[in-house]
Design a protein around this motif. Structure first.
Motif, short mmCIF file in Angstrom:
data_model
loop_
_atom_site.label_atom_id
_atom_site.label_comp_id
_atom_site.label_asym_id
_atom_site.label_seq_id
_atom_site.Cartn_x
_atom_site.Cartn_y
_atom_site.Cartn_z
N THR A 171 -79.73 32.15 -18.57
CA THR A 171 -78.99 32.09 -19.96
C THR A 171 -79.85 31.35 -20.86
O THR A 171 -80.67 30.48 -20.44
CB THR A 171 -77.47 31.47 -19.78
OG1 THR A 171 -77.71 30.00 -19.27
CG2 THR A 171 -76.84 32.33 -18.62
N LEU A 172 -79.14 31.11 -21.92
CA LEU A 172 -79.65 30.47 -23.12
C LEU A 172 -79.78 28.75 -22.72
O LEU A 172 -80.77 28.07 -23.36
CB LEU A 172 -79.15 30.40 -24.58
CG LEU A 172 -78.96 31.95 -25.15
CD1 LEU A 172 -78.14 31.88 -26.49
CD2 LEU A 172 -80.36 32.39 -25.44
N GLY A 173 -78.95 28.35 -21.95
CA GLY A 173 -78.99 26.97 -21.64
C GLY A 173 -79.71 26.74 -20.29
O GLY A 173 -79.61 25.48 -19.58
N GLY A 174 -80.51 27.83 -19.66
CA GLY A 174 -81.19 27.89 -18.35
C GLY A 174 -80.41 28.08 -17.25
O GLY A 174 -81.00 27.72 -16.25
N GLU A 175 -79.20 28.23 -17.28
CA GLU A 175 -78.29 28.54 -15.87
C GLU A 175 -78.48 29.75 -15.50
O GLU A 175 -78.79 30.73 -16.22
CB GLU A 175 -76.75 28.17 -16.26
CG GLU A 175 -76.40 26.77 -16.82
CD GLU A 175 -76.67 26.68 -18.21
OE1 GLU A 175 -77.05 27.56 -18.98
OE2 GLU A 175 -76.47 25.61 -18.76
N LYS A 176 -78.33 29.82 -14.07
CA LYS A 176 -78.53 31.00 -13.46
C LYS A 176 -77.09 31.51 -12.85
O LYS A 176 -77.02 32.83 -12.35
CB LYS A 176 -79.56 31.14 -12.42
CG LYS A 176 -80.99 30.93 -13.06
CD LYS A 176 -81.93 31.14 -12.00
CE LYS A 176 -83.42 30.78 -12.53
NZ LYS A 176 -84.45 30.80 -11.29
N TYR A 177 -76.29 30.38 -12.53
CA TYR A 177 -75.02 30.41 -11.64
C TYR A 177 -73.77 30.17 -12.23
O TYR A 177 -73.87 29.31 -12.99
CB TYR A 177 -75.44 30.12 -10.13
CG TYR A 177 -76.48 30.59 -9.38
CD1 TYR A 177 -76.59 31.81 -8.61
CD2 TYR A 177 -77.71 29.90 -9.65
CE1 TYR A 177 -77.66 32.11 -8.08
CE2 TYR A 177 -78.86 30.40 -9.07
CZ TYR A 177 -79.18 31.49 -8.26
OH TYR A 177 -79.96 31.98 -7.63
N LEU A 178 -72.78 30.48 -11.62
CA LEU A 178 -71.33 29.86 -12.05
C LEU A 178 -70.69 29.39 -10.97
O LEU A 178 -70.61 30.23 -9.87
CB LEU A 178 -70.52 31.25 -12.70
CG LEU A 178 -69.17 31.08 -13.08
CD1 LEU A 178 -69.12 29.86 -14.31
CD2 LEU A 178 -68.41 32.03 -13.42
N LEU A 179 -70.14 28.24 -10.69
CA LEU A 179 -69.51 27.66 -9.98
C LEU A 179 -68.00 27.90 -10.38
O LEU A 179 -67.42 27.54 -11.32
CB LEU A 179 -69.66 26.12 -9.83
CG LEU A 179 -69.41 25.42 -8.48
CD1 LEU A 179 -70.35 26.22 -7.06
CD2 LEU A 179 -69.94 24.08 -8.44
#
Length: 217
Positions: A171-179
């Motif tokens: 994502t734009l913030g560098g996240e790949k996963y959702l907890l």
């Protein structure tokens, strides 16, 4: 006047329903091949067993001639008209041909005569089609109520990790996963984006979630 009669197209005879006959007091004797009414001695029709069926005919004087019934005969004739081409989108072809893969859909015009794929359409992949996703699920989710249900908010919280994007995408913030947190008692959902699935990252996000619950509720 006929009543309780079922019309069967191209069935060139009369079908008699035994259940309808029983309602009129008419019974069938399969051992002696006849129909009788009320009592066995009152025979109303003799039957002929032929090819697994019991046949009965009218009196010869009441029987129509072959010329009279020839007009009702049906002759099947092969159509000489050219078959119209079937134009379908790749999405429709995916459903029609048992959710085939995009590679198989691409070769359909070569393998199926008279089929044309609509240009500009795309075939859904296995990750885009709900039916394909459900067919590949290996775990069955139990809907049974827990033996020890929650008695207060946040007594039991479920936790899951969801991949947000395809592999090597962020994502734009560098996240790949959702907890993903779910409170069993209240049904309250909470999502926290994380950059990876390392134990340290998940532990930190979980502690922040617990602190927020204690601080807010």
């Amino acid at each position: 006047k006929l009543s309780n009669v079922a019309f069967v197209p191209r069935f060139f005879t009369n079908a008699v329903s035994l259940s309808r006959c029983i309602g009129a007091g008419i019974h069938f004797d399969s051992g002696r091949h006849y129909l009788y009414q009320e009592r066995p001695s009152n025979v109303i029709s003799q039957l002929e067993f032929n090819g697994g069926h019991w046949l009965f005919d009218s009196c010869p004087g009441d029987r129509p001639s072959t010329d009279e019934v020839a007009a009702f005969a049906v002759r099947m004739r092969r159509s000489e008209a050219q078959r119209q081409r079937l134009r379908v989108s790749k999405e429709d072809a995916h459903r029609i041909f048992a959710h085939a893969s995009p590679e198989a859909i691409k070769h359909l015009p070569e393998a199926v005569e008279g089929l044309e794929l609509v240009l500009g359409t795309s075939s859904p992949s296995g990750r885009q089609c709900p039916t394909c996703i459900e067919s590949k699920l290996s775990n069955i989710v139990s809907r049974r109520q827990p033996s020890n249900p929650s008695r207060r908010p946040f007594y039991r919280v479920s936790l899951d990790i969801v991949q947000l994007l395809h592999e090597r995408a962020t994502t734009l913030g560098g996240e790949k996963y959702l907890l993903h947190f779910v409170c069993e008692y209240t049904g309250w959902h909470k999502g926290v984006c994380i950059p990876d699935r390392k134990a340290s990252t998940i532990t930190l996000a979980f502690k922040r979630y617990v602190n927020k619950v204690l601080r807010t509720y």
